[in-house]
Design a protein around this motif. Sequence first.
Motif, PDB file in Angstrom:
ATOM      1  N   GLY A  47       1.011  -1.198   0.277  1.00 52.76           N
ATOM      2  CA  GLY A  47       0.349  -0.092   0.289  1.00 52.76           C
ATOM      3  C   GLY A  47       0.383   0.860  -0.254  1.00 52.76           C
ATOM      4  O   GLY A  47       2.072   1.552   0.074  1.00 52.76           O
ATOM      5  N   ARG A  49      -0.751   2.333  -2.867  1.00 49.35           N
ATOM      6  CA  ARG A  49      -1.515   2.160  -3.691  1.00 49.35           C
ATOM      7  C   ARG A  49      -1.685   0.340  -4.037  1.00 49.35           C
ATOM      8  O   ARG A  49      -0.646  -0.178  -3.442  1.00 49.35           O
ATOM      9  CB  ARG A  49      -0.976   2.562  -5.140  1.00 49.35           C
ATOM     10  N   SER A  50      -2.427  -0.031  -5.182  1.00 47.81           N
ATOM     11  CA  SER A  50      -2.297  -1.344  -5.377  1.00 47.81           C
ATOM     12  C   SER A  50      -0.844  -2.428  -5.489  1.00 47.81           C
ATOM     13  O   SER A  50      -0.553  -3.379  -5.297  1.00 47.81           O
ATOM     14  CB  SER A  50      -3.405  -1.595  -6.250  1.00 47.81           C
ATOM     15  N   ASN A  51      -0.247  -2.112  -6.121  1.00 49.52           N
ATOM     16  CA  ASN A  51       1.600  -2.159  -6.727  1.00 49.52           C
ATOM     17  C   ASN A  51       2.517  -2.111  -6.359  1.00 49.52           C
ATOM     18  O   ASN A  51       3.845  -1.882  -5.769  1.00 49.52           O
ATOM     19  CB  ASN A  51       1.648  -1.503  -7.951  1.00 49.52           C
ATOM     20  N   ASP A  52       2.282  -1.125  -4.973  1.00 48.46           N
ATOM     21  CA  ASP A  52       3.097  -1.299  -4.008  1.00 48.46           C
ATOM     22  C   ASP A  52       3.525  -1.611  -3.327  1.00 48.46           C
ATOM     23  O   ASP A  52       2.525  -2.832  -2.176  1.00 48.46           O
ATOM     24  CB  ASP A  52       2.663   0.525  -2.852  1.00 48.46           C
ATOM     25  N   GLY A  71      -3.932   6.634   3.371  1.00 50.34           N
ATOM     26  CA  GLY A  71      -3.981   5.667   3.045  1.00 50.34           C
ATOM     27  C   GLY A  71      -4.587   4.495   3.008  1.00 50.34           C
ATOM     28  O   GLY A  71      -4.094   4.316   4.423  1.00 50.34           O
ATOM     29  N   TYR A  73      -2.801   0.504   3.966  1.00 56.00           N
ATOM     30  CA  TYR A  73      -2.040  -0.360   4.158  1.00 56.00           C
ATOM     31  C   TYR A  73      -1.892  -1.592   4.889  1.00 56.00           C
ATOM     32  O   TYR A  73      -3.005  -2.080   5.726  1.00 56.00           O
ATOM     33  CB  TYR A  73      -0.791   0.169   4.597  1.00 56.00           C
TER      34      TYR A  73
END
Length: 622
Positions: A47, A49-52, A71, A73
Amino acid sequence: MSDNNNRFRVQGYPRTPVQAGTTVRLEALLDGELVPAQWRIDWTIRGPRSNDEKLLPDRGPKIDFDPGVPGAYAVTARRLPAGGTPSPGGEAPLEESTPLPGMEGGAFSAKAKTGVIAKPVVSGGPVDNLETEPWDITVQSSGVISPEGTVPVSLQRTGVTGTLDQVLWTIIRNRTNAISFRRYKQFIDGVMCGGTELRGYPGNGGRLNFTGTQAYQVLKQATDAFLMQECGVVDVTPEGFLDPALVERELETGSLEAQRFLEQEPRRYSRSTPVTVEELKSLRSLYYDQLRDDGAVALPYLKIIRDRLSDVPLKGPNETLLNCYGILRSRLTGPLAMELIWSYWHEEGMLVQTLNAILARFQNRRLVDGRDPLARLDLDPLRPLANLFWGWAEDEMHRLTVRRRAFEYDHEYGLTLLGKAMPERRTVDTRSRFIESFHTLLHSCYLFFKEDDDTTVLADGFPLLNALRETHLILSEGAHNQFGDLPSAARAEMMIMQWLLARPEMREFLGGRVMVPYEEEWMDRVDTMKQLQGWTDTTVTHPRDLGVFGEQILLSIRYGNWSVINDPQQAANWARYWRPEIQRYTHAYRATTGMDLTEKVDATVPAYLLQRRLVAQQRVSR
């Protein structure tokens, strides 16, 4: 996701949600205790973001996570035997015959016999897992959630929308400050003591005769020139014209005084961004209305008056019509920023009476029975003050009398003077409703300020708007006859009085309380005179404040376009802008007259309140 049924799980502190920047302590627990040293712990953070995804290998059972970006996580932990390395697929090889610590007695799946760890299950107990379920962390913007997990709640003032007429109030405040005594004294000292030349006038302070009235005439002419310049007249011809950009040019100098003035404007505009000179120029061009005659600009209020007199020609700057009939341009495009109420309150503060008493002693005239309190007044001829008083005495026939001023006070404001010099008042036109209207406005301001400071209330500006409109109309009724000339003449005469009292010779004669922080040099002389003569014991500071701040307030009411405004936001902005002056005025009024306008509306003429206090003072002193 909850993993309370698992032996191996992750727990974080504080509980979510948390503020961005708050450190979250994460712990890997096995059977409720920190994972022992026999295990290696690899952490994975996904998190926002979805690709983090961030891998933290072999970090031990405790880590600190500092989420800087708001956000969602998800944090997971994976346990491996100490010293082991994960396989390319993320799974660790194990010896088939060697049970792992904490898994003794567990049943292995068939896959475990191939050297890959599976998720064994302990019959009748928690799941003996090797990877935790995700620990979810919700991060919100800073200021929303406290580190303890509580939600702070705060209330803010109602949003303020700017209005165009704010630039008028800036101009009024700037120009009234420009003709303050401090600025006047600095200018006159330069003329009378430093030899500063007065262009367009005969003589200057550097070449004065030691006899006659030339010195006083220079003082008088310099005072007129100062008021004409600082009020905006840049061409000192009889037709004169007013420079609408005078305020901007002064503020563009970058002087310390200009910087302080601009620093105060954002607070008065109820905003955090600075007010620039360019913005003031833009606001002025939008607020002023263009006249149809030749493109000249005027205040919206005066534009209405001009439209009503559309059949009367407007004179040019240097134009004299053959029939000598037309509207004076300077009176329409730039009215002088002066109000007669300034003179009224200075007269009630005993400024004029002080000079009259000194002048009578200068001429060796007795005013009281018994010993004269000013018997020891001796102005030597070696210094210029004696010659200035000679000129002051010789010019008495050209000055306004107390009766003329009193009649005009009544005509413009319904105010009067009481005393031996004033016979029974017999006037034709009086503003009998002004005091009630003005005090209603001040009381409404007090109520508005209370509501405006209460963040749970939306302050209503309509009562202010109605009071402003009523006071504006009453003031406009008194703007006739001597209105165009007497206020400026009275101002010039009283400023000369102030300068004469501020001279060092007067300090030697009258003295004064040195430790009292008077704002202007002449004030302690007036208070000393009041003590000597047995006049009122109210310090002149309060009448002076009433004159200074009352003038600014009334100018903003007189020249605002309140008769056609129907937006309560403009009235609310007016009150917010002039709040310091309004509160100083109401305090000074209570200190001078004993009447608190914040408690109720009182329409009693101030002169009667002052007389009542003086009688009470004399009764106590006997």
